[in-house]
Design a protein around this motif. Structure first.
Motif, PDB file in Angstrom:
ATOM      1  N   LYS B 106       0.821  -1.212   0.000  1.00  0.00           N
ATOM      2  CA  LYS B 106       0.000   0.000   0.000  1.00  0.00           C
ATOM      3  C   LYS B 106       0.864   1.275   0.000  1.00  0.00           C
ATOM      4  O   LYS B 106       1.778   1.423   0.805  1.00  0.00           O
ATOM      5  N   GLY B 107       0.561   2.161  -0.930  1.00  0.00           N
ATOM      6  CA  GLY B 107       1.239   3.444  -0.990  1.00  0.00           C
ATOM      7  C   GLY B 107       2.581   3.429  -1.706  1.00  0.00           C
ATOM      8  O   GLY B 107       3.157   4.483  -1.957  1.00  0.00           O
ATOM      9  N   GLU B 108       3.068   2.241  -2.057  1.00  0.00           N
ATOM     10  CA  GLU B 108       4.363   2.176  -2.755  1.00  0.00           C
ATOM     11  C   GLU B 108       4.161   2.282  -4.267  1.00  0.00           C
ATOM     12  O   GLU B 108       3.148   1.870  -4.810  1.00  0.00           O
ATOM     13  N   LYS B 109       5.199   2.812  -4.909  1.00  0.00           N
ATOM     14  CA  LYS B 109       5.062   3.094  -6.341  1.00  0.00           C
ATOM     15  C   LYS B 109       5.698   2.017  -7.215  1.00  0.00           C
ATOM     16  O   LYS B 109       6.741   1.469  -6.873  1.00  0.00           O
ATOM     17  N   ILE B 110       5.034   1.780  -8.331  1.00  0.00           N
ATOM     18  CA  ILE B 110       5.622   0.927  -9.363  1.00  0.00           C
ATOM     19  C   ILE B 110       5.640   1.721 -10.673  1.00  0.00           C
ATOM     20  O   ILE B 110       4.637   2.322 -11.059  1.00  0.00           O
ATOM     21  N   HIS B 117      -1.114  -5.087 -19.057  1.00  0.00           N
ATOM     22  CA  HIS B 117      -2.314  -5.907 -19.027  1.00  0.00           C
ATOM     23  C   HIS B 117      -3.183  -5.485 -17.847  1.00  0.00           C
ATOM     24  O   HIS B 117      -2.682  -4.999 -16.838  1.00  0.00           O
ATOM     25  N   ARG B 118      -4.495  -5.700 -17.966  1.00  0.00           N
ATOM     26  CA  ARG B 118      -5.424  -5.301 -16.914  1.00  0.00           C
ATOM     27  C   ARG B 118      -5.097  -5.934 -15.565  1.00  0.00           C
ATOM     28  O   ARG B 118      -5.434  -5.419 -14.506  1.00  0.00           O
ATOM     29  N   SER B 119      -4.423  -7.096 -15.626  1.00  0.00           N
ATOM     30  CA  SER B 119      -4.104  -7.813 -14.396  1.00  0.00           C
ATOM     31  C   SER B 119      -3.218  -6.972 -13.477  1.00  0.00           C
ATOM     32  O   SER B 119      -3.312  -7.075 -12.253  1.00  0.00           O
ATOM     33  N   VAL B 120      -2.371  -6.116 -14.057  1.00  0.00           N
ATOM     34  CA  VAL B 120      -1.473  -5.282 -13.247  1.00  0.00           C
ATOM     35  C   VAL B 120      -2.301  -4.276 -12.451  1.00  0.00           C
ATOM     36  O   VAL B 120      -2.091  -4.072 -11.248  1.00  0.00           O
ATOM     37  N   MET B 121      -3.262  -3.658 -13.149  1.00  0.00           N
ATOM     38  CA  MET B 121      -4.124  -2.681 -12.465  1.00  0.00           C
ATOM     39  C   MET B 121      -4.942  -3.384 -11.379  1.00  0.00           C
ATOM     40  O   MET B 121      -5.138  -2.849 -10.292  1.00  0.00           O
ATOM     41  N   GLY B 122      -5.389  -4.586 -11.687  1.00  0.00           N
ATOM     42  CA  GLY B 122      -6.159  -5.362 -10.721  1.00  0.00           C
ATOM     43  C   GLY B 122      -5.359  -5.594  -9.442  1.00  0.00           C
ATOM     44  O   GLY B 122      -5.873  -5.442  -8.324  1.00  0.00           O
ATOM     45  N   ALA B 123      -4.088  -5.930  -9.604  1.00  0.00           N
ATOM     46  CA  ALA B 123      -3.237  -6.197  -8.437  1.00  0.00           C
ATOM     47  C   ALA B 123      -3.078  -4.916  -7.609  1.00  0.00           C
ATOM     48  O   ALA B 123      -3.032  -4.962  -6.378  1.00  0.00           O
ATOM     49  N   MET B 124      -3.004  -3.772  -8.285  1.00  0.00           N
ATOM     50  CA  MET B 124      -2.841  -2.512  -7.546  1.00  0.00           C
ATOM     51  C   MET B 124      -4.118  -2.120  -6.805  1.00  0.00           C
ATOM     52  O   MET B 124      -4.054  -1.481  -5.747  1.00  0.00           O
ATOM     53  N   LYS B 164       9.428   1.290  -5.951  1.00  0.00           N
ATOM     54  CA  LYS B 164       9.976  -0.002  -5.521  1.00  0.00           C
ATOM     55  C   LYS B 164      10.399  -0.876  -6.694  1.00  0.00           C
ATOM     56  O   LYS B 164      11.252  -1.752  -6.547  1.00  0.00           O
ATOM     57  N   ALA B 165       9.742  -0.673  -7.838  1.00  0.00           N
ATOM     58  CA  ALA B 165      10.016  -1.589  -8.952  1.00  0.00           C
ATOM     59  C   ALA B 165       9.662  -0.950 -10.288  1.00  0.00           C
ATOM     60  O   ALA B 165       8.868  -0.003 -10.344  1.00  0.00           O
ATOM     61  N   VAL B 166      10.264  -1.493 -11.322  1.00  0.00           N
ATOM     62  CA  VAL B 166       9.918  -1.112 -12.693  1.00  0.00           C
ATOM     63  C   VAL B 166       9.317  -2.354 -13.349  1.00  0.00           C
ATOM     64  O   VAL B 166       9.893  -3.441 -13.265  1.00  0.00           O
ATOM     65  N   LEU B 167       8.151  -2.176 -13.956  1.00  0.00           N
ATOM     66  CA  LEU B 167       7.531  -3.290 -14.665  1.00  0.00           C
ATOM     67  C   LEU B 167       7.662  -3.056 -16.168  1.00  0.00           C
ATOM     68  O   LEU B 167       7.362  -1.965 -16.652  1.00  0.00           O
ATOM     69  N   VAL B 168       8.113  -4.068 -16.873  1.00  0.00           N
ATOM     70  CA  VAL B 168       8.252  -3.957 -18.331  1.00  0.00           C
ATOM     71  C   VAL B 168       7.336  -4.995 -18.980  1.00  0.00           C
ATOM     72  O   VAL B 168       7.239  -6.130 -18.515  1.00  0.00           O
TER      73      VAL B 168
END
Lengths: 286, 484
Positions: B106-110, B117-124, B164-168
């Motif tokens: 919670k509150g951390e940035k990616i 993919h929509r799954s990433v938004m879902g996880a957030m 915290k992370a970069v997603l590619v």
């Protein structure tokens, strides 16, 4: 001791032919090829277990797929044969002096090689100077052709296996494009009798109707094929198979046949009621 | 005990062994080897129903693997060059979500590209992490979003050093690859993890002359859709981790949402596919590449279609191109990609992977034969002959810069009000609007709705794209945050 070749015509019906001996067998890149000798049907060719032609009744098929369109088209000079690696259609075509060029496109070179060696009664005209052989996918060959042929004969195997692409709308559309403005396409159209074949037959007709302004079906009786009742498709941009039939012109050629006559030509387009219904069901769909 | 090598398939072997024991089932599933559901058995076959069994001692447990599943995961890790591999049965969606949940809270940035993919938004939405978007560049002629540019990632890192992370997303649906190695280095240099949605990249691990895979690039996690190019059953997937990730923690994260009744049909399909790829992948993908190259040349020969390939490479946002992807731009035929997609299906009985506004994707795989490729090319030639129109009137798919006002989680759970689409401009959206396929968000929870976005929704609807996400399935209304 008895040897029999059996082909399943449906899961519940089979035709068996007593065999003297197996003459040849091999597996090409595309299919298994077998040649047998039999007391009743003479020599016969089998692809992937399906009877393709027999020495005794192949004349019926080859005459009907060739002479019907050529008795209608007044001036066919360039002809394309798709499939027909056995050479039977070529044998009939070279009887027409005014045909100038014939392209034969067979996907499986092995079939032609085997037929040249073991089926001389059909593979007898490949060396006619007007004939060019192409061993490649028919769908691919016709894709690059435009306004190039007067007649296309689709002498395919069944729509299950390597021949499947020759029963598709894209193939018929590409044939339309490859034909001149008065061109004719004739195709092996399966049998209307057994349920599974009837569906394939109906689908093929639907796709041809969608691609050509004129699409008729005619029939022949071929004892070695499933049900013995076989259909051919006559698709055309201009000529009508009966109204444009020129009996006098064709008979003047003096081509001797065992099955085809110009009288039979007219009768062949009068098909049974159940077949008419099968086909008309898809003629006016959406 | 036989040695554990890539020739082995431990789950498959255990299933074979289990079958021969003829165990009497007094456990679930209740169909009991299909006997209790003869209609389903007639559909799927006895063999399939016999394999649909529950976790048990001899077949191991996916939640806490100790024997055959553990062995299968070790073999998969070796085959993919990963520190650990997790077999997944909830699709790559669950693999992607496990990555996001494992690297943020919670509150951390990616930092991520918009075309995730929509799954990433879902996880957030689930964990309350905050998205920081890097605009993927757009190719205006093709109308597709590209890879992540290194400069774009650099900028985002500089502006968000606390991320915290970069997603590619690599490769994209269209086959576009980013400079993964540089991005991984950049992330690591700033103390961030690098995670990769590699749904379309299974073959990168097994084929020759393929773009760089996530594990080879040093990424910390990768979600790999084995069921796409790998040949396993739909919904099976693999989550790969690098040495920096703690295996036990990732397992805990996965177990938060993954089923406790994992399907052995899916697990054995992963096991057998991994073995097949490890033993025969090189040859299989050489064949796929050959077919795709041939199709690309022939499609370009038809005229007006543009099947793009490695010539697009620009060293940055198109760092590499996956040649097995047959992506075809249709705009010069005067037809939208989705229109060609529909014509292929309705007129020629050919199902393509997807069509968007300007492009069509035909998926070429280890199951393809030359004769089907010929049908596709023949049909495309026919579509051009029969339906070609003037190019005018086609709108391009353009990148719309999202304006994130509140976190996806906050927006998703906030009090909201439903408004007619046209009255939503300026408000904050509380739901997803997706153009599907390929499932890239047009709007995500927490983002401001603009007139440009509304125009795009209307247009895409008009073109027959399937729009999904909102409560109102027809998308005549949208939920927006109350009072904001």
């Amino acid at each position: 001791m008895e040897y029999w070749f059996s082909e399943m015509h449906t899961p519940n019906v089979k035709l068996s032919i007593r065999v003297d001996k197996q003459v040849y067998s091999c597996k090409s890149e595309f299919q298994r090829i077998d040649v047998f000798d039999s007391p009743e049907f003479g020599r016969f060719l089998v692809l992937d277990g399906y009877m393709m032609l027999t020495e005794k009744d192949e004349f019926i098929y080859h005459e009907m797929i060739t002479h019907v369109p050529l008795a209608v088209h007044p001036n066919a000079k360039d002809v394309l044969v798709i499939g027909g690696g056995d050479g039977g259609v070529i044998r009939e075509l070279v009887k027409y002096d005014d045909i100038e060029h014939i392209d034969l496109v067979e996907i499986d070179e092995e079939v032609t090689r085997v037929c040249r060696e073991y089926l001389p009664f059909t593979a007898c005209a490949f060396d006619d100077p007007r004939v060019s052989l192409h061993f490649e996918d028919g769908l691919k060959f016709v894709r690059s052709k435009k306004d190039a042929y007067d007649l296309i004969i689709v002498d395919s195997t069944d729509p299950f296996g390597p021949g499947e692409g020759l029963f598709t709308r894209e193939f018929y559309g590409n044939c339309y494009k490859a034909l001149r403005s008065d061109g004719i396409m004739v195709n092996q159209h399966e049998s209307p009798f057994y349920a599974e074949d009837a569906i394939a037959c109906q689908r093929a007709h639907k796709r041809i109707v969608e691609s050509f302004p004129k699409a008729k079906v005619y029939q022949a009786h071929i004892p070695s094929y499933p049900s013995g009742h076989w259909l051919f498709g006559f698709a055309s941009k201009k000529y009508h198979p009966l109204r444009d039939l020129d009996e006098k012109r064709w008979n003047a050629r003096g081509i001797k046949c065992g099955y085809y006559t110009t009288t039979l030509h007219k009768g062949a387009f009068y098909i049974p009621a159940y077949v008419e219904e099968l086909l008309s069901n898809v003629e006016h769909a959406d | 005990m036989k040695k554990l090598t890539q020739e082995r398939a431990p789950i498959y072997e255990a299933l074979e062994n289990f079958q021969s024991m003829r165990m009497v089932p007094f456990d679930v599933p209740g169909h009991k080897r299909g006997r209790g559901n003869p209609e389903l058995t007639a559909l799927l076959g006895e063999r399939c129903m016999n394999l649909d069994v529950n976790s048990m001692k001899c077949l191991d447990f996916l939640c806490h693997p100790v024997s055959v599943i553990k062995d299968a995961e070790e073999l998969a890790a070796e085959a993919f060059g990963a520190a650990h591999a997790f077999l997944m049965v909830g699709g790559t969606t669950s693999a992607v979500q496990s990555m996001v949940l494992a690297v943020s809270k919670k509150g951390e940035k990616i930092i991520l590209p918009r075309n995730v993919h929509r799954s990433v938004m879902g996880a957030m939405v689930l964990n309350g992490a905050l998205p920081v978007y890097v605009d993927p560049e757009c190719d205006d002629d093709l109308g597709i979003s590209l890879g992540m540019s290194v400069a774009g990632v650099e900028r985002a890192i500089a502006q968000n050093p606390d991320a915290k992370a970069v997603l590619v997303n690599n490769p994209t649906y269209y086959g576009i690859c980013s400079d993964l190695k540089k991005i991984v280095e950049l992330a690591h240099a700033h103390g961030m993890l690098c995670i990769v949605d590699e749904a379309h990249g299974t073959h990168f691990y097994f084929g020759e002359d393929m773009p760089l895979s996530a594990m080879a690039a040093g990424a910390d996690m990768a979600a790999v859709s084995m069921h796409k190019s790998g040949g396993s059953l739909t919904q099976s997937s693999v989550l790969l981790t690098g040495p920096a990730m703690h295996e036990g923690y990732v397992r805990q994260i996965i177990n938060l949402t993954q089923t406790t009744s994992a399907s052995y049909l899916l697990l054995s399909s992963l096991d057998i596919s991994r073995r097949n790829l490890a033993l025969r992948g090189k040859q299989a993908f050489a064949n796929v590449t050959r077919l795709a190259r041939y199709a690309r040349e022939e499609v370009n020969e038809i005229g007006d279609y543009y099947a793009y390939g490695k010539e697009l490479i620009n060293g940055d946002s198109i760092f590499d191109f996956d040649e097995t992807k047959l992506s075809i731009n249709t705009l010069n035929v005067g037809l939208a990609g989705i229109e060609v997609y529909s014509l292929l299906r309705d007129e020629y009985d050919i199902q393509a992977e997807f069509g968007d506004l300007g492009n069509l994707l035909a998926y070429i795989s280890i199951g393809d034969r030359p004769r089907e490729i010929e049908r596709l090319i023949g049909a495309l030639a026919e579509i051009r002959r029969r339906f070609k129109r003037d190019k005018a009137g086609l709108m391009k798919q353009e990148y719309i810069d999202p304006i994130v006002v509140v976190s996806p989680q906050e927006a998703f759970y906030a009090d909201k009000v439903s408004l007619p689409l046209k009255q939503t401009a300026g408000r904050i959206c509380s739901e997803f609007v997706m153009c599907y396929p390929p499932g890239i968000p047009i709007l995500a929870p927490g983002e401001q709705i603009t007139p440009q976005i509304l125009d795009y929704i209307e247009y895409a609807k008009d073109k027959g794209c399937s729009m999904t996400g909102p409560e109102d399935a027809d998308i005549t209304r949208l939920n927006v945050l109350k009072g904001v």
